[in-house]
Design a protein around this motif. Sequence first.
Motif, PDB file in Angstrom:
ATOM      1  N   ILE A 104      -4.864 118.850  31.427  1.00  0.00           N
ATOM      2  CA  ILE A 104      -3.926 118.455  30.461  1.00  0.00           C
ATOM      3  C   ILE A 104      -4.841 117.905  29.439  1.00  0.00           C
ATOM      4  O   ILE A 104      -4.402 117.932  28.306  1.00  0.00           O
ATOM      5  CB  ILE A 104      -3.012 117.304  31.192  1.00  0.00           C
ATOM      6  N   ASP A 105      -6.154 117.409  29.676  1.00  0.00           N
ATOM      7  CA  ASP A 105      -6.897 116.736  28.915  1.00  0.00           C
ATOM      8  C   ASP A 105      -7.488 117.565  27.848  1.00  0.00           C
ATOM      9  O   ASP A 105      -7.572 117.416  26.765  1.00  0.00           O
ATOM     10  CB  ASP A 105      -7.944 115.725  29.525  1.00  0.00           C
ATOM     11  N   LEU A 108      -4.603 118.797  25.304  1.00  0.00           N
ATOM     12  CA  LEU A 108      -4.352 118.008  24.410  1.00  0.00           C
ATOM     13  C   LEU A 108      -5.404 117.761  23.309  1.00  0.00           C
ATOM     14  O   LEU A 108      -5.221 117.989  22.268  1.00  0.00           O
ATOM     15  CB  LEU A 108      -4.165 116.399  24.984  1.00  0.00           C
ATOM     16  N   THR A 109      -6.871 118.282  23.826  1.00  0.00           N
ATOM     17  CA  THR A 109      -7.781 118.227  22.768  1.00  0.00           C
ATOM     18  C   THR A 109      -7.671 119.342  21.838  1.00  0.00           C
ATOM     19  O   THR A 109      -7.985 119.346  20.505  1.00  0.00           O
ATOM     20  CB  THR A 109      -9.282 118.172  23.504  1.00  0.00           C
ATOM     21  N   ASP A 114      -1.897 113.693  20.943  1.00  0.00           N
ATOM     22  CA  ASP A 114      -1.839 112.624  22.248  1.00  0.00           C
ATOM     23  C   ASP A 114      -1.090 113.008  23.405  1.00  0.00           C
ATOM     24  O   ASP A 114      -1.024 112.382  24.483  1.00  0.00           O
ATOM     25  CB  ASP A 114      -1.503 111.367  21.544  1.00  0.00           C
ATOM     26  N   TYR A 115       0.031 114.036  23.047  1.00  0.00           N
ATOM     27  CA  TYR A 115       0.804 114.276  24.276  1.00  0.00           C
ATOM     28  C   TYR A 115       1.676 115.454  23.937  1.00  0.00           C
ATOM     29  O   TYR A 115       1.728 115.959  22.771  1.00  0.00           O
ATOM     30  CB  TYR A 115       2.033 113.060  24.349  1.00  0.00           C
ATOM     31  N   TYR A 119       5.125 119.937  29.557  1.00  0.00           N
ATOM     32  CA  TYR A 119       3.834 120.488  30.537  1.00  0.00           C
ATOM     33  C   TYR A 119       4.674 121.276  31.507  1.00  0.00           C
ATOM     34  O   TYR A 119       5.296 120.685  32.291  1.00  0.00           O
ATOM     35  CB  TYR A 119       3.050 119.290  30.758  1.00  0.00           C
ATOM     36  N   VAL A 140       0.697 112.575  35.219  1.00  0.00           N
ATOM     37  CA  VAL A 140       0.595 112.783  33.729  1.00  0.00           C
ATOM     38  C   VAL A 140       1.799 112.201  32.839  1.00  0.00           C
ATOM     39  O   VAL A 140       1.470 111.776  31.939  1.00  0.00           O
ATOM     40  CB  VAL A 140       0.786 114.478  33.575  1.00  0.00           C
ATOM     41  N   GLN A 143       1.322 108.567  32.362  1.00  0.00           N
ATOM     42  CA  GLN A 143       0.109 108.502  31.454  1.00  0.00           C
ATOM     43  C   GLN A 143       0.432 108.611  30.118  1.00  0.00           C
ATOM     44  O   GLN A 143      -0.356 108.331  29.329  1.00  0.00           O
ATOM     45  CB  GLN A 143      -1.244 109.076  32.026  1.00  0.00           C
ATOM     46  N   LYS A 145       0.770 111.666  28.731  1.00  0.00           N
ATOM     47  CA  LYS A 145       0.360 112.815  28.070  1.00  0.00           C
ATOM     48  C   LYS A 145       1.435 113.781  28.137  1.00  0.00           C
ATOM     49  O   LYS A 145       1.090 114.994  27.365  1.00  0.00           O
ATOM     50  CB  LYS A 145      -0.869 113.131  29.157  1.00  0.00           C
TER      51      LYS A 145
END
Length: 334
Positions: A104-105, A108-109, A114-115, A119, A140, A143, A145
């Motif tokens: 997930i990180d 997002l990058t 940011d979200y 997902y 997730v 958080q 995300k």
Amino acid sequence: MEFRYLGNSGLKISEITFGNWLTHGSQVENDVAARCVRAALDAGISTFDTADVYANTAAETVLGEALKGERRQSLEIFTKVFGPTGPKGHNDVGLSRKHILESIDGSLTRLQTDYVDLYQAHRYDFQTPLEETMQAFADVVRQGKALYIGVSEWTAEQLRNGHALAKALGFQLISNQPQYSMLWRVIEAEVVPASEELGVSQIVWSPMAQGVLSGKYLPGRPAPEGSRATDEKGGANTIKRWLADEVLSGVQLLKPIADEAGLTMPQLAIAWVLQNKNVASAIMGASRPEQVAGNVAAAGVVLEPGIMNQIDAAIGSLAERDPAQTKSPASREA
């Protein structure tokens, strides 16, 4: 553009979702892909679907760049996790807690957000306990995300089990992303009734059966130059099951039906899946910007019962309906 609620949630998505698939970051140049995304936005599409596995993460990067500068609150951005990414090491695949939280990180990058709004578990993972997977998804969501969780190609039983765990963990499982078209109806017998019961919508991929329902492939004739059937980077392999002369002959029977409805054959195919009330959106891909506007015209179309009956008569036994075909791989191979 028309909009529908996604599952038993307050989230509305466009009836046509733009699919940022293997073509973007792999089979077409990035500037062409960006123009396709711009054409989708201009046509009123607000929902965009991709996955980290597409072109080994490059598709997400392309989509993130193409959407940069757009008002984030006006978009619904979906991505998926499961398939092998990066160097495709032993933990770079599946639905383990480690792979989900790391993936997930990365998504997002690449998407420059940011979200994500949704997902999705790209397939069911038989090697990871479902409890572990759903707990990771719950984290997730907590958080911030991802706003909602969905799945792809899960069976009715898997949907019921996942939905129960999600409810117990305090988040919503609101969607399934299956293949669905006039030629591939395997979700109708079991997945759709279970989804209606659970408050889960379908976001369907390949509503044109990899382009076969466009009518451009003719029985006894070579595939058109530059079409998916001639693409050796992956397209030819995905479409080959539909290229039998018997299937192509049946598809040609749809041409007068489309004419009667005042639609092109691609529009008829997309409108057909949207007649199913459990379908929230049909995913449409594009390798050229001009493909977008014509297909978007299928949104909001109501096909009369007589037209639907004619379609069933034309396709007949050519359609695959066996619910056993709705299944994820037994191994962790994508």
